[in-house]
Design a protein around this motif. Structure first.
Motif, PDB file in Angstrom:
ATOM      1  N   VAL A 132      42.091 -52.624  82.313  1.00 39.32           N
ATOM      2  CA  VAL A 132      42.532 -53.999  82.176  1.00 39.32           C
ATOM      3  C   VAL A 132      44.008 -54.158  82.500  1.00 39.32           C
ATOM      4  CG1 VAL A 132      40.798 -54.768  80.606  1.00 39.32           C
ATOM      5  CG2 VAL A 132      42.810 -53.607  79.749  1.00 39.32           C
TER       6      VAL A 132
ATOM      7  N   SER B  69      37.033 -57.317  89.738  1.00 37.91           N
ATOM      8  CA  SER B  69      38.182 -57.574  88.894  1.00 37.91           C
ATOM      9  C   SER B  69      38.321 -56.450  87.879  1.00 37.91           C
ATOM     10  CB  SER B  69      37.995 -58.902  88.175  1.00 37.91           C
ATOM     11  OG  SER B  69      38.807 -58.963  87.022  1.00 37.91           O
TER      12      SER B  69
ATOM     13  N   PHE C 269      39.388 -56.627  85.099  1.00 40.96           N
ATOM     14  CA  PHE C 269      39.182 -57.159  83.743  1.00 40.96           C
ATOM     15  C   PHE C 269      37.701 -57.249  83.377  1.00 40.96           C
ATOM     16  CE2 PHE C 269      43.050 -59.748  85.160  1.00 40.96           C
ATOM     17  CZ  PHE C 269      43.909 -58.705  84.866  1.00 40.96           C
ATOM     18  N   MET C 270      36.829 -56.916  84.329  1.00 43.41           N
ATOM     19  CA  MET C 270      35.396 -57.103  84.103  1.00 43.41           C
ATOM     20  C   MET C 270      34.851 -56.438  82.837  1.00 43.41           C
ATOM     21  SD  MET C 270      33.901 -59.258  85.643  1.00 43.41           S
ATOM     22  CE  MET C 270      34.085 -60.314  87.043  1.00 43.41           C
TER      23      MET C 270
ATOM     24  N   MET D 190      36.241 -55.820  80.109  1.00 43.23           N
ATOM     25  CA  MET D 190      36.683 -56.590  78.957  1.00 43.23           C
ATOM     26  C   MET D 190      35.861 -57.876  78.827  1.00 43.23           C
ATOM     27  SD  MET D 190      40.488 -58.140  78.342  1.00 43.23           S
ATOM     28  CE  MET D 190      40.452 -59.650  79.270  1.00 43.23           C
ATOM     29  N   PHE D 191      35.692 -58.572  79.946  1.00 46.30           N
ATOM     30  CA  PHE D 191      34.940 -59.824  79.886  1.00 46.30           C
ATOM     31  C   PHE D 191      33.466 -59.598  79.581  1.00 46.30           C
ATOM     32  CE2 PHE D 191      38.700 -61.736  81.787  1.00 46.30           C
ATOM     33  CZ  PHE D 191      38.697 -62.982  81.183  1.00 46.30           C
TER      34      PHE D 191
ATOM     35  N   PHE E   4      33.262 -59.457  75.937  1.00 45.37           N
ATOM     36  CA  PHE E   4      33.372 -60.820  75.407  1.00 45.37           C
ATOM     37  C   PHE E   4      32.065 -61.587  75.600  1.00 45.37           C
ATOM     38  CE2 PHE E   4      38.246 -60.927  76.239  1.00 45.37           C
ATOM     39  CZ  PHE E   4      38.430 -60.130  75.126  1.00 45.37           C
ATOM     40  N   ARG E   5      31.461 -61.401  76.775  1.00 45.93           N
ATOM     41  CA  ARG E   5      30.233 -62.139  77.049  1.00 45.93           C
ATOM     42  C   ARG E   5      29.146 -61.768  76.034  1.00 45.93           C
ATOM     43  NH1 ARG E   5      27.452 -60.670  82.463  1.00 45.93           N
ATOM     44  NH2 ARG E   5      27.263 -58.756  81.267  1.00 45.93           N
TER      45      ARG E   5
ATOM     46  N   HIS F 246      26.302 -67.450  70.117  1.00 44.32           N
ATOM     47  CA  HIS F 246      25.544 -68.660  70.454  1.00 44.32           C
ATOM     48  C   HIS F 246      24.087 -68.553  70.003  1.00 44.32           C
ATOM     49  CE1 HIS F 246      28.867 -70.468  72.439  1.00 44.32           C
ATOM     50  NE2 HIS F 246      28.953 -69.546  73.375  1.00 44.32           N
TER      51      HIS F 246
ATOM     52  N   THR G  75      45.716 -56.626  76.268  1.00 41.80           N
ATOM     53  CA  THR G  75      44.352 -56.799  75.771  1.00 41.80           C
ATOM     54  C   THR G  75      44.392 -57.420  74.383  1.00 41.80           C
ATOM     55  OG1 THR G  75      44.345 -54.647  74.722  1.00 41.80           O
ATOM     56  CG2 THR G  75      43.582 -54.736  77.000  1.00 41.80           C
ATOM     57  N   ILE G  76      43.242 -57.872  73.920  1.00 45.16           N
ATOM     58  CA  ILE G  76      43.178 -58.473  72.583  1.00 45.16           C
ATOM     59  C   ILE G  76      43.580 -57.428  71.535  1.00 45.16           C
ATOM     60  CG2 ILE G  76      40.682 -57.985  72.313  1.00 45.16           C
ATOM     61  CD1 ILE G  76      40.506 -60.658  70.753  1.00 45.16           C
TER      62      ILE G  76
ATOM     63  N   ILE H  94      37.955 -63.631  69.478  1.00 39.42           N
ATOM     64  CA  ILE H  94      37.799 -63.611  70.927  1.00 39.42           C
ATOM     65  C   ILE H  94      38.083 -64.988  71.514  1.00 39.42           C
ATOM     66  CG2 ILE H  94      36.026 -63.468  72.717  1.00 39.42           C
ATOM     67  CD1 ILE H  94      34.772 -61.205  71.222  1.00 39.42           C
ATOM     68  N   GLU H  95      37.595 -66.013  70.826  1.00 37.38           N
ATOM     69  CA  GLU H  95      37.786 -67.377  71.322  1.00 37.38           C
ATOM     70  C   GLU H  95      39.265 -67.733  71.418  1.00 37.38           C
ATOM     71  OE1 GLU H  95      35.490 -66.524  69.134  1.00 37.38           O
ATOM     72  OE2 GLU H  95      33.652 -67.718  69.345  1.00 37.38           O
TER      73      GLU H  95
ATOM     74  N   TYR I  91      41.745 -65.650  71.788  1.00 32.38           N
ATOM     75  CA  TYR I  91      42.325 -64.876  72.888  1.00 32.38           C
ATOM     76  C   TYR I  91      41.998 -65.537  74.229  1.00 32.38           C
ATOM     77  CZ  TYR I  91      43.186 -60.843  75.944  1.00 32.38           C
ATOM     78  OH  TYR I  91      43.637 -60.022  76.938  1.00 32.38           O
ATOM     79  N   LEU I  92      40.730 -65.951  74.386  1.00 37.01           N
ATOM     80  CA  LEU I  92      40.326 -66.567  75.653  1.00 37.01           C
ATOM     81  C   LEU I  92      41.041 -67.905  75.870  1.00 37.01           C
ATOM     82  CD1 LEU I  92      36.484 -65.782  75.605  1.00 37.01           C
ATOM     83  CD2 LEU I  92      38.179 -64.863  77.207  1.00 37.01           C
TER      84      LEU I  92
ATOM     85  N   LEU J 192      44.352 -67.166  77.092  1.00 36.30           N
ATOM     86  CA  LEU J 192      44.323 -66.741  78.498  1.00 36.30           C
ATOM     87  C   LEU J 192      44.321 -67.951  79.424  1.00 36.30           C
ATOM     88  CD1 LEU J 192      41.790 -63.771  78.905  1.00 36.30           C
ATOM     89  CD2 LEU J 192      44.275 -63.727  79.031  1.00 36.30           C
TER      90      LEU J 192
ATOM     91  N   LEU K 179      41.171 -62.919  86.614  1.00 34.09           N
ATOM     92  CA  LEU K 179      40.823 -63.541  85.329  1.00 34.09           C
ATOM     93  C   LEU K 179      39.693 -64.554  85.531  1.00 34.09           C
ATOM     94  CD1 LEU K 179      44.161 -64.312  83.443  1.00 34.09           C
ATOM     95  CD2 LEU K 179      42.413 -62.639  82.859  1.00 34.09           C
TER      96      LEU K 179
ATOM     97  N   GLY L  63      36.450 -63.009  85.663  1.00 35.64           N
ATOM     98  CA  GLY L  63      36.016 -62.650  84.313  1.00 35.64           C
ATOM     99  C   GLY L  63      35.412 -63.832  83.582  1.00 35.64           C
ATOM    100  N   PHE L  64      36.101 -64.951  83.636  1.00 29.68           N
ATOM    101  CA  PHE L  64      35.596 -66.146  82.936  1.00 29.68           C
ATOM    102  C   PHE L  64      34.244 -66.576  83.485  1.00 29.68           C
ATOM    103  CE2 PHE L  64      39.791 -66.747  81.080  1.00 29.68           C
ATOM    104  CZ  PHE L  64      39.472 -67.332  79.858  1.00 29.68           C
TER     105      PHE L  64
ATOM    106  N   LEU M 162      31.067 -65.360  81.736  1.00 31.76           N
ATOM    107  CA  LEU M 162      30.802 -65.773  80.356  1.00 31.76           C
ATOM    108  C   LEU M 162      29.776 -66.898  80.353  1.00 31.76           C
ATOM    109  CD1 LEU M 162      34.441 -65.959  78.939  1.00 31.76           C
ATOM    110  CD2 LEU M 162      32.855 -64.043  78.821  1.00 31.76           C
TER     111      LEU M 162
ATOM    112  N   LEU N 194      29.211 -69.842  78.660  1.00 26.55           N
ATOM    113  CA  LEU N 194      29.852 -70.743  77.703  1.00 26.55           C
ATOM    114  C   LEU N 194      28.959 -71.930  77.406  1.00 26.55           C
ATOM    115  CD1 LEU N 194      33.471 -70.648  79.114  1.00 26.55           C
ATOM    116  CD2 LEU N 194      32.563 -69.409  77.154  1.00 26.55           C
TER     117      LEU N 194
ATOM    118  N   LEU O 222      36.009 -74.237  74.594  1.00 27.19           N
ATOM    119  CA  LEU O 222      36.309 -73.149  75.524  1.00 27.19           C
ATOM    120  C   LEU O 222      35.763 -73.491  76.908  1.00 27.19           C
ATOM    121  CD1 LEU O 222      37.699 -70.451  75.368  1.00 27.19           C
ATOM    122  CD2 LEU O 222      35.530 -69.382  74.797  1.00 27.19           C
TER     123      LEU O 222
END
Lengths: 268, 239
Positions: free
Chosen positions: A4, A20, A22-23, A25-26, A29-30, A37, B127-128, B151-152, B154-155, B158, B191, B194-195, B198, B200, B205
């Motif tokens: 990262v 990336s 950062f993958m 790490m993400f 998170f995912r 959820h 990192t977090i 995590i939220e 931190y995101l 970001l 980044l 990465g997003f 997710l 969401l 977020l």
């Protein structure tokens, strides 16, 4: 966490591939967010189911006509079934609502628990003519489902509404205000539902909720307080009507109720 | 005859309301100083927009010192909420904590925030876990109910970092630094990628992460403008 960090020569890495750094790490998170959820949705669904079942229980209890006695067998057994189903549903999400997650999903489960509180405290009132205490109410929930004092309190607010319906429908169908008398130390004292409702109202009014303004509990308290007061006043008005016009009142006549849920049982 | 309402019921409800108010008051007092400290840190860090990278070190040192005060406030927040459910009160401080995390991330990206175990270098994403180490609080707690960075949060920070870097890309060009927009572009694209993985839901977020693509585009436009005019430094060339 590996991969990262980026340095200034990051631009050169482009030729090595588009992935990336950062993958990883993400991806973590995912997974975390997905779990969150999923839990949230399970809880929302259960909350809705519990709300629906609690409403049915309350509905059935509104067919009761006597205070401080056992619930008629038919209604009791119907409600027992519904309660069992609710317990199974709640127990199923208990693991989603433990530890730090008790409050994380509070907003999602709150609606169901409040309606449930309304149902159990109404049932308790019909049987005992007293307000179910917090520890008693908490004990009716399956293990692992924590009762917050906020949900308990908000449930009691709604209970007043049910007491109003019960009082007025009973007056309309039997011609008298539900109540009971008991002998304590040789003195016979009578207590009717209006006295109980006024006692609840006084207790609520004495509660200093100014500090809750705007957050959590505060969002609902103000509105519920007004509705609760109106409920007591409706019964007061109905009792007044019963006394002043009581003898002229035809059987089955129902005072005007804007929020009437139940049709009169009979009329001519 | 016994009454309808056992007086103890409402006594204990009142006690809980009062206790709740007490915790909230404590939190608000701490947040007031955290907000003030936050403004001071932001103003120090915004010097990056008008200072060439080579001369930024004094600002980074000043920012680190100012952030240290925020760290103290976060420590107080963590202490004040011991024994209180984390998620009952986290809404009160979420915004302020996100600001602190953003300040740390931005300062870290600029090349500050070095400490034991954390190497300071420009263009770095903390990192977090590193943010948690700097703040001296746990992160992403699941089994223990205590103060932590989620995590939220931190995101969210970001996303703020991406917005700030888009602004920095423009201002770097004004300062004559044609290299930095390229680094920013690369960093932000990574980044963004990465997003994008997710899932969401329709929450805050999600709404804010929708803005990332506009910032990506804004930065790409700058890189395009530079390359069109042959202003892009050769890779590996002099900085």
């Amino acid at each position: 966490m590996p991969g990262v960090k980026r340095s200034r020569d990051g631009a050169e890495k482009e030729s090595e591939g588009d992935a990336s750094p950062f993958m990883p790490m993400f991806e973590t998170f995912r997974d975390e967010l997905d779990q969150h959820h999923d839990r949230r949705e399970r809880i929302i669904k259960t909350s809705r189911d519990v709300t629906a079942a609690s409403k049915k229980i309350i509905f059935a209890l509104q067919r009761v006509r006597t205070l401080k006695s056992n619930i008629p067998a038919k209604i009791a057994s119907e409600n027992q079934q519904r309660a069992t189903t609710m317990h199974v549903q709640l127990a199923a999400i208990a693991t989603d609502l433990t530890g730090i997650n008790v409050w994380r999903y509070q907003r999602q489960i709150s609606g169901g628990i409040q309606e449930y509180m309304e149902a159990v405290t109404f049932d308790h009132y019909l049987k005992h003519q007293t307000l179910m205490t917090f520890p008693e109410a908490s004990a009716t929930l399956p293990d692992g489902i924590e009762l917050t004092s906020d949900d308990y309190m908000l449930g009691i607010f709604d209970l007043v509404g049910e007491l109003m319906r019960f009082a007025i429908t009973t007056m309309a169908t039997t011609g008298s205000l539900p109540g009971s008398s008991a002998e304590v130390n040789g003195d016979v004292t009578a207590r009717d539902i209006l006295m109980d409702m006024r006692e609840l109202r006084m207790s609520f009014q004495a509660l200093d909720t100014a500090s809750c303004g705007g957050t959590g509990l505060g969002r609902d308290v103000e509105k519920k307080m007004e509705v609760m007061k109106t409920c007591v006043e409706k019964v007061e008005a109905a009792v007044y009507g019963m006394i002043i016009r009581g003898r002229e009142r035809p059987k089955g006549w129902v005072p005007d109720l804007t929020d009437d849920r139940q049709a009169p049982l009979e009329s001519y | 005859m016994a009454n309808m309402v056992d007086p103890k019921i409402f006594e204990s409800l009142q006690a809980k309301i009062d206790e709740d108010q007490h915790v909230r008051d404590d939190i608000r007092t701490i947040l007031q100083s955290l907000e003030r400290q936050g403004r001071s840190v932001q103003s120090i860090l915004s010097r990056a927009h008008s200072t060439p990278a080579a001369h930024l070190q004094p600002a980074l040192d000043a920012a680190k010192e100012a952030i240290a005060e925020e760290v103290t406030s976060i420590g107080k927040l963590s202490e004040a909420t011991v024994g209180s459910p984390y998620y009952k009160y986290n809404g009160l401080w979420m915004r302020d904590v996100q600001n602190v995390v953003f300040a740390i991330l931005f300062c870290g990206w600029l090349g500050g925030m070095g400490e034991e175990g954390i190497v300071a270098e420009p263009g770095k994403l903390l990192t977090i876990e590193e943010v948690g180490q700097i703040l001296n609080v746990p992160v992403n707690l699941k089994d223990q109910d205590a103060f932590h960075i989620t995590i939220e949060e931190y995101l969210q920070s970001l996303i703020t970092l991406i917005e700030e870097l888009a602004r920095l890309a423009i201002n770097s060009v004004t300062l004559g630094d044609y290299q930095r927009p390229l680094h920013i572009s690369h960093f932000v694209k990574d980044l963004h990628a990465g997003f994008q993985i997710l899932n969401l839901k329709n929450d805050s977020l999600r709404r804010r992460s929708d803005s990332i693509k506009y910032n990506v585009k804004k930065i790409e436009d700058i890189v395009y403008d530079l390359s069109l005019r042959n202003l892009v430094p050769k890779a590996g060339g002099a900085l």
